[in-house]
Enzyme design. Structure first.
Site, PDB file in Angstrom:
ATOM      1  N   HIS A 294       1.707  -2.670   8.707  1.00 39.93           N
ATOM      2  CA  HIS A 294       0.324  -2.476   8.166  1.00 39.93           C
ATOM      3  C   HIS A 294      -0.632  -2.872   8.671  1.00 39.93           C
ATOM      4  CE1 HIS A 294      -2.148  -1.681   4.269  1.00 39.93           C
ATOM      5  NE2 HIS A 294      -2.856  -2.950   4.988  1.00 39.93           N
TER       6      HIS A 294
ATOM      7  N   ASN B 163     -10.357   8.015  10.315  1.00 36.64           N
ATOM      8  CA  ASN B 163     -11.470   7.606   9.354  1.00 36.64           C
ATOM      9  C   ASN B 163     -11.429   6.017   9.028  1.00 36.64           C
ATOM     10  OD1 ASN B 163     -12.493  10.324   8.823  1.00 36.64           O
ATOM     11  ND2 ASN B 163     -10.890  10.496   7.323  1.00 36.64           N
TER      12      ASN B 163
ATOM     13  N   CYS C  48       0.795  -1.127  -0.077  1.00 34.57           N
ATOM     14  CA  CYS C  48      -0.084   0.031   0.252  1.00 34.57           C
ATOM     15  C   CYS C  48       0.922   1.285   0.065  1.00 34.57           C
ATOM     16  CB  CYS C  48      -0.876   0.151   1.235  1.00 34.57           C
ATOM     17  SG  CYS C  48      -0.525   0.849   2.505  1.00 34.57           S
TER      18      CYS C  48
ATOM     19  N   HIS D 150      -4.142   5.507   9.712  1.00 35.01           N
ATOM     20  CA  HIS D 150      -3.599   6.626   9.857  1.00 35.01           C
ATOM     21  C   HIS D 150      -4.537   7.520  10.864  1.00 35.01           C
ATOM     22  CE1 HIS D 150      -6.005   6.895   6.103  1.00 35.01           C
ATOM     23  NE2 HIS D 150      -5.972   8.019   6.499  1.00 35.01           N
TER      24      HIS D 150
ATOM     25  N   CYS E 284       2.714   2.058   3.409  1.00 35.16           N
ATOM     26  CA  CYS E 284       3.827   1.192   3.348  1.00 35.16           C
ATOM     27  C   CYS E 284       4.839   1.605   2.574  1.00 35.16           C
ATOM     28  CB  CYS E 284       3.532  -0.420   2.827  1.00 35.16           C
ATOM     29  SG  CYS E 284       2.623  -0.968   4.382  1.00 35.16           S
TER      30      CYS E 284
HETATM   31  P1  AMP Z   1      -8.325   9.269   4.589  1.00 33.85           P
HETATM   32  O1  AMP Z   1      -9.416   9.763   3.754  1.00 33.85           O
HETATM   33  O2  AMP Z   1      -8.516   9.179   5.815  1.00 33.85           O
HETATM   34  O3  AMP Z   1      -7.918   7.708   4.114  1.00 33.85           O
HETATM   35  O4  AMP Z   1      -7.011  10.158   4.408  1.00 33.85           O
HETATM   36  C1  AMP Z   1      -6.098   9.757   3.405  1.00 33.85           C
HETATM   37  C2  AMP Z   1      -5.170  11.009   3.718  1.00 33.85           C
HETATM   38  O5  AMP Z   1      -3.933  10.663   2.827  1.00 33.85           O
HETATM   39  C3  AMP Z   1      -5.712  12.279   2.678  1.00 33.85           C
HETATM   40  O6  AMP Z   1      -5.873  13.275   3.642  1.00 33.85           O
HETATM   41  C4  AMP Z   1      -4.514  12.397   1.692  1.00 33.85           C
HETATM   42  O7  AMP Z   1      -4.366  13.849   1.415  1.00 33.85           O
HETATM   43  C5  AMP Z   1      -3.622  11.996   2.419  1.00 33.85           C
HETATM   44  N1  AMP Z   1      -2.333  11.268   1.495  1.00 33.85           N
HETATM   45  C6  AMP Z   1      -2.645  10.320   0.399  1.00 33.85           C
HETATM   46  N2  AMP Z   1      -1.494  10.115  -0.293  1.00 33.85           N
HETATM   47  C7  AMP Z   1      -0.314  10.953   0.506  1.00 33.85           C
HETATM   48  C8  AMP Z   1       0.907  10.813   0.127  1.00 33.85           C
HETATM   49  N3  AMP Z   1       1.646  10.420  -0.669  1.00 33.85           N
HETATM   50  N4  AMP Z   1       1.796  11.650   1.044  1.00 33.85           N
HETATM   51  C9  AMP Z   1       1.084  12.234   2.167  1.00 33.85           C
HETATM   52  N5  AMP Z   1      -0.360  12.168   2.411  1.00 33.85           N
HETATM   53  C10 AMP Z   1      -1.054  11.594   1.497  1.00 33.85           C
HETATM   54 ZN    ZN Z   2       0.185  -0.319   4.470  1.00 32.11          ZN
END
Ligand code: AMP
Ligand code: ZN
Length: 118
Positions: free
Chosen positions: A44, A82, A2, A95, A5
């Site tokens: 993960h 979330n 992912c 996260h 990861c």
């Molecule tokens: P969620 O909707 O809670 O799954 O949040 C995913 C978060 O990951 C979003 O706020 C994105 O802006 C963030 N995100 C996705 N890809 C990256 C990345 N490569 N580096 C930093 N943040 C990311």
């Molecule tokens: Zn992962």
């Protein structure tokens, strides 16, 4: 593997705030507040549903340390995770969003009728 990861493995670059053996904190690529940091376990874990109480215990201290380091502990901040479809989880690697740096909005989240739910 992912996307988070890959960030842990440094295959994808990220702007790291703090790191230890177990967790990584880095800036969200699409910030929703002046401070928007993502805190992830290095292993993960799919979502909050799967996190062990021991890991949750350790991440608490890790996030408190970040809040102090960024001087958010006095002004205040918000932690969000979330979970799954209804929670709006896009990245399926647990996260915590740590948001702050300004007074945050707290808005209505759904128009669904609560009467039918229970
Ligand atoms: P969620 O909707 O809670 O799954 O949040 C995913 C978060 O990951 C979003 O706020 C994105 O802006 C963030 N995100 C996705 N890809 C990256 C990345 N490569 N580096 C930093 N943040 C990311
Ligand atoms: Zn992962």
């Amino acid at each position: 593997m992912c996307i988070f990861c890959k960030i842990v493995n440094k295959e994808i670059p990220s702007n790291i705030i703090l790191e230890n053996e177990e967790f990584l904190a880095f800036h969200d690529i699409n910030p929703k507040a002046p401070v928007h940091i993502l805190v992830i376990p290095k292993i993960h874990v799919k979502s909050f549903n799967e996190i062990s109480p021991q890991t949750m215990n350790n991440v608490t201290k890790f996030m408190q340390d970040i809040a102090k380091e960024l001087k958010l502990d006095k002004s205040g901040y918000r932690i969000i995770t979330n979970i799954g479809e209804d929670g709006g989880q896009e990245v399926k690697h647990l996260h915590f969003h740590l948001l702050g740096g300004a007074k945050l909005a707290w808005t209505h989240l759904s128009d669904a009728d609560p009467k039918g739910m229970f």
